[in-house]
Design a protein around this motif. Structure first.
Motif, PDB file in Angstrom:
ATOM      1  N   ASP A   1      41.366 -41.091  47.491  1.00 20.98           N
ATOM      2  CA  ASP A   1      41.728 -40.178  46.410  1.00 20.98           C
ATOM      3  C   ASP A   1      40.480 -39.743  45.644  1.00 20.98           C
ATOM      4  OD1 ASP A   1      42.689 -38.864  44.181  1.00 20.98           O
ATOM      5  OD2 ASP A   1      44.352 -40.246  43.858  1.00 20.98           O
ATOM      6  N   LEU A   2      40.006 -38.552  45.917  1.00 23.98           N
ATOM      7  CA  LEU A   2      38.786 -38.068  45.279  1.00 23.98           C
ATOM      8  C   LEU A   2      38.969 -37.845  43.782  1.00 23.98           C
ATOM      9  CD1 LEU A   2      37.465 -35.544  47.956  1.00 23.98           C
ATOM     10  CD2 LEU A   2      36.682 -37.880  47.523  1.00 23.98           C
ATOM     11  N   ASP A   3      40.169 -37.515  43.353  1.00 24.59           N
ATOM     12  CA  ASP A   3      40.412 -37.369  41.922  1.00 24.59           C
ATOM     13  C   ASP A   3      40.221 -38.707  41.209  1.00 24.59           C
ATOM     14  OD1 ASP A   3      41.080 -34.585  41.738  1.00 24.59           O
ATOM     15  OD2 ASP A   3      42.968 -35.044  42.741  1.00 24.59           O
ATOM     16  N   GLU A   4      40.700 -39.792  41.823  1.00 21.27           N
ATOM     17  CA  GLU A   4      40.509 -41.115  41.238  1.00 21.27           C
ATOM     18  C   GLU A   4      39.036 -41.490  41.191  1.00 21.27           C
ATOM     19  OE1 GLU A   4      41.673 -45.810  42.135  1.00 21.27           O
ATOM     20  OE2 GLU A   4      42.602 -44.199  43.301  1.00 21.27           O
ATOM     21  N   LEU A   5      38.317 -41.201  42.265  1.00 21.99           N
ATOM     22  CA  LEU A   5      36.882 -41.501  42.288  1.00 21.99           C
ATOM     23  C   LEU A   5      36.149 -40.706  41.215  1.00 21.99           C
ATOM     24  CD1 LEU A   5      36.132 -41.574  46.129  1.00 21.99           C
ATOM     25  CD2 LEU A   5      36.871 -43.445  44.663  1.00 21.99           C
ATOM     26  N   ALA A   6      36.486 -39.437  41.088  1.00 21.79           N
ATOM     27  CA  ALA A   6      35.834 -38.598  40.090  1.00 21.79           C
ATOM     28  C   ALA A   6      36.141 -39.080  38.679  1.00 21.79           C
ATOM     29  CB  ALA A   6      36.265 -37.143  40.260  1.00 21.79           C
ATOM     30  N   GLU A   7      37.385 -39.444  38.425  1.00 18.37           N
ATOM     31  CA  GLU A   7      37.776 -39.888  37.085  1.00 18.37           C
ATOM     32  C   GLU A   7      37.048 -41.155  36.662  1.00 18.37           C
ATOM     33  OE1 GLU A   7      39.616 -38.940  34.444  1.00 18.37           O
ATOM     34  OE2 GLU A   7      39.689 -36.960  35.374  1.00 18.37           O
ATOM     35  N   SER A   8      36.629 -41.960  37.635  1.00 13.04           N
ATOM     36  CA  SER A   8      35.921 -43.192  37.283  1.00 13.04           C
ATOM     37  C   SER A   8      34.588 -42.913  36.605  1.00 13.04           C
ATOM     38  CB  SER A   8      35.722 -44.070  38.520  1.00 13.04           C
ATOM     39  OG  SER A   8      34.792 -43.503  39.438  1.00 13.04           O
ATOM     40  N   ALA A   9      34.106 -41.673  36.692  1.00 10.93           N
ATOM     41  CA  ALA A   9      32.855 -41.294  36.031  1.00 10.93           C
ATOM     42  C   ALA A   9      33.063 -40.895  34.576  1.00 10.93           C
ATOM     43  CB  ALA A   9      32.190 -40.137  36.775  1.00 10.93           C
ATOM     44  N   ARG A  10      34.306 -40.698  34.157  1.00  9.98           N
ATOM     45  CA  ARG A  10      34.558 -40.169  32.819  1.00  9.98           C
ATOM     46  C   ARG A  10      33.992 -41.052  31.693  1.00  9.98           C
ATOM     47  NH1 ARG A  10      37.336 -35.987  31.161  1.00  9.98           N
ATOM     48  NH2 ARG A  10      38.434 -35.709  33.156  1.00  9.98           N
ATOM     49  N   PRO A  11      34.097 -42.392  31.775  1.00  7.67           N
ATOM     50  CA  PRO A  11      33.510 -43.193  30.683  1.00  7.67           C
ATOM     51  C   PRO A  11      32.020 -42.950  30.489  1.00  7.67           C
ATOM     52  CG  PRO A  11      34.999 -44.534  31.990  1.00  7.67           C
ATOM     53  CD  PRO A  11      34.854 -43.235  32.722  1.00  7.67           C
ATOM     54  N   PHE A  12      31.293 -42.676  31.579  1.00  9.34           N
ATOM     55  CA  PHE A  12      29.870 -42.385  31.458  1.00  9.34           C
ATOM     56  C   PHE A  12      29.660 -41.034  30.765  1.00  9.34           C
ATOM     57  CE2 PHE A  12      29.985 -45.567  34.736  1.00  9.34           C
ATOM     58  CZ  PHE A  12      28.818 -46.292  34.559  1.00  9.34           C
ATOM     59  N   LEU A  13      30.480 -40.061  31.113  1.00 10.25           N
ATOM     60  CA  LEU A  13      30.367 -38.754  30.468  1.00 10.25           C
ATOM     61  C   LEU A  13      30.668 -38.874  28.977  1.00 10.25           C
ATOM     62  CD1 LEU A  13      32.179 -36.573  33.155  1.00 10.25           C
ATOM     63  CD2 LEU A  13      29.716 -36.699  32.751  1.00 10.25           C
ATOM     64  N   GLU A  14      31.706 -39.625  28.636  1.00  8.13           N
ATOM     65  CA  GLU A  14      32.089 -39.761  27.233  1.00  8.13           C
ATOM     66  C   GLU A  14      31.049 -40.545  26.434  1.00  8.13           C
ATOM     67  OE1 GLU A  14      35.952 -41.505  27.556  1.00  8.13           O
ATOM     68  OE2 GLU A  14      36.940 -39.565  27.898  1.00  8.13           O
ATOM     69  N   ALA A  15      30.286 -41.392  27.112  1.00  2.00           N
ATOM     70  CA  ALA A  15      29.242 -42.159  26.433  1.00  2.00           C
ATOM     71  C   ALA A  15      27.947 -41.368  26.272  1.00  2.00           C
ATOM     72  CB  ALA A  15      28.963 -43.454  27.187  1.00  2.00           C
ATOM     73  N   GLY A  16      27.876 -40.171  26.859  1.00  2.00           N
ATOM     74  CA  GLY A  16      26.707 -39.320  26.673  1.00  2.00           C
ATOM     75  C   GLY A  16      25.667 -39.401  27.760  1.00  2.00           C
ATOM     76  N   PHE A  17      26.060 -39.861  28.961  1.00  2.00           N
ATOM     77  CA  PHE A  17      25.107 -39.928  30.060  1.00  2.00           C
ATOM     78  C   PHE A  17      24.826 -38.528  30.590  1.00  2.00           C
ATOM     79  CE2 PHE A  17      26.105 -44.246  29.653  1.00  2.00           C
ATOM     80  CZ  PHE A  17      25.260 -45.020  30.427  1.00  2.00           C
ATOM     81  N   THR A  18      23.554 -38.275  30.877  1.00  2.00           N
ATOM     82  CA  THR A  18      23.143 -36.980  31.427  1.00  2.00           C
ATOM     83  C   THR A  18      23.004 -37.019  32.939  1.00  2.00           C
ATOM     84  OG1 THR A  18      20.781 -37.512  31.213  1.00  2.00           O
ATOM     85  CG2 THR A  18      21.864 -36.462  29.322  1.00  2.00           C
ATOM     86  N   ASP A  19      22.830 -38.223  33.497  1.00  2.00           N
ATOM     87  CA  ASP A  19      22.587 -38.394  34.927  1.00  2.00           C
ATOM     88  C   ASP A  19      23.416 -39.579  35.420  1.00  2.00           C
ATOM     89  OD1 ASP A  19      19.686 -36.829  35.655  1.00  2.00           O
ATOM     90  OD2 ASP A  19      20.005 -37.358  33.549  1.00  2.00           O
ATOM     91  N   ILE A  20      24.225 -39.369  36.446  1.00  2.00           N
ATOM     92  CA  ILE A  20      25.078 -40.423  36.987  1.00  2.00           C
ATOM     93  C   ILE A  20      24.905 -40.457  38.497  1.00  2.00           C
ATOM     94  CG2 ILE A  20      27.435 -41.310  37.195  1.00  2.00           C
ATOM     95  CD1 ILE A  20      28.099 -39.558  34.696  1.00  2.00           C
ATOM     96  N   ALA A  21      24.473 -41.601  39.023  1.00  2.00           N
ATOM     97  CA  ALA A  21      24.248 -41.759  40.458  1.00  2.00           C
ATOM     98  C   ALA A  21      25.382 -42.583  41.063  1.00  2.00           C
ATOM     99  CB  ALA A  21      22.909 -42.448  40.723  1.00  2.00           C
TER     100      ALA A  21
END
Length: 321
Positions: free
Chosen positions: A274-294
């Motif tokens: 489920d690519l939507d689930e994988l993508a959503e797992s990045a949301r906490p990093f976005l909300e914390a203000g990360f500019t780069d996520i590997a």
């Protein structure tokens, strides 16, 4: 705009495979690629630990666009900071300005191998401060002599230097390390989506700074098989960094994680098709203000298929977040 990266996980793949994955990841549209810098894998089942700097040198020549980074190098025990200054400058030249030197206080797993022991955490942070001071000095091209509490440098000069210098990212874990390293580093490296740490860094650091994080996922067409692979390869993470920094061997990590269940791993790492689930797992990093996520795609098995089938659509989904 968030930059999305791909992790060259030296603990789970051989050197030629890593170079191949790096090329494929660039072709799929990743913005940057980070490499771990290990002497040992976390777990015996991972089975690899090639020399990151040789791999990155090859990747620098095999790619054209993606930014490159160590995530992270410890410049205090296994490597003397004067050597890190030299090899990071060389890599920046090979990469035509695409390289960032990611530094951290390290783990016993990788550093004890040279027989110098493993310092206490406060000493490790003091050593890292001193090491960054030495690296910065040598990257000026000046002749450097340094007599510190932990390191000596005797009439050293780095002769081949990139005009643009070498940006330095520093891994920090809390308020004390933020206060120490924000004035020394160019960018923040943070393994958890901790907004308080990000805000503290931005409050202390002068000038623009990237916030760089890493997110494990385990894509695969069968969810149960993906969870099993994540458990086999990545259950070591469950102890947290305060434990992970001090365990000395893969056997130690196996023992420490023997009671971690597949369902425990699945709660922390998004697994399956489920690519939507994988993508959503990045949301906490976005909300914390990360500019780069590997992203880390867990396991060598299936890595080619992930890059061929899932990476492109996953990038589309995370960029839409």
């Amino acid at each position: 705009m968030t930059n999305w990266g791909y992790t060259l996980m030296t603990e789970q793949s051989g050197p030629k495979e890593l170079v191949r994955y790096a090329v494929a990841a660039e072709e799929k549209g990743f913005d940057f690629e980070v490499s771990s810098d290990h002497y040992s894998p976390w777990l015996t089942s991972q089975g690899h630990a090639p020399y990151a700097w040789s791999v990155l040198g090859a990747v620098a020549q095999a790619t054209e666009r993606v930014e490159l980074m160590t995530y992270v190098t410890c410049p205090t025990v296994r490597y003397h900071p004067a050597v890190v200054a030299q090899k990071s400058a060389t890599l920046q030249l090979l990469a035509d300005g695409r390289f960032t030197l990611g530094l951290g206080a390290g783990e016993n797993l990788n550093e004890h191998v040279v027989g110098e022991g493993w310092p206490a955490v406060d000493a490790r942070h003091d050593m890292l401060e001193e090491a960054i001071e030495i690296i910065r000095a040598l990257h000026t091209g000046d002749l450097v002599t340094f007599d510190g509490e932990y390191f000596r440098v005797d009439s050293a000069r780095v002769w081949d230097l990139p005009e643009q210098g070498v940006p330095i990212g520093v891994a920090v874990s809390g308020e004390k390390s933020v206060e120490a390293f924000a004035p020394l580093g160019d960018h923040l490296i943070q393994v958890e989506p901790d907004k308080d740490v990000v805000d503290q860094w931005n409050g202390v650091h002068e000038g623009p700074s990237r916030v760089i994080g890493q997110l494990p996922i385990c894509w695969g067409p069968d969810k149960d098989a993906a969870i099993a692979q994540a458990h086999d390869q990545f259950r070591w993470f469950a102890g947290g960094w305060s434990v992970n920094a001090d365990l000395p061997t893969p056997a130690g990590f196996s023992a420490a994680s023997q009671f971690v269940r597949p369902e425990d791993v699945a709660e922390s790492i998004a697994c399956g098709p489920d690519l939507d689930e994988l993508a959503e797992s990045a949301r906490p990093f976005l909300e914390a203000g990360f500019t780069d996520i590997a992203f880390v795609q867990v396991g060598d098995e299936g890595q080619d298929r992930f890059l061929a089938e899932a990476a492109g659509p996953l990038l589309e989904k995370v960029r839409a977040l």
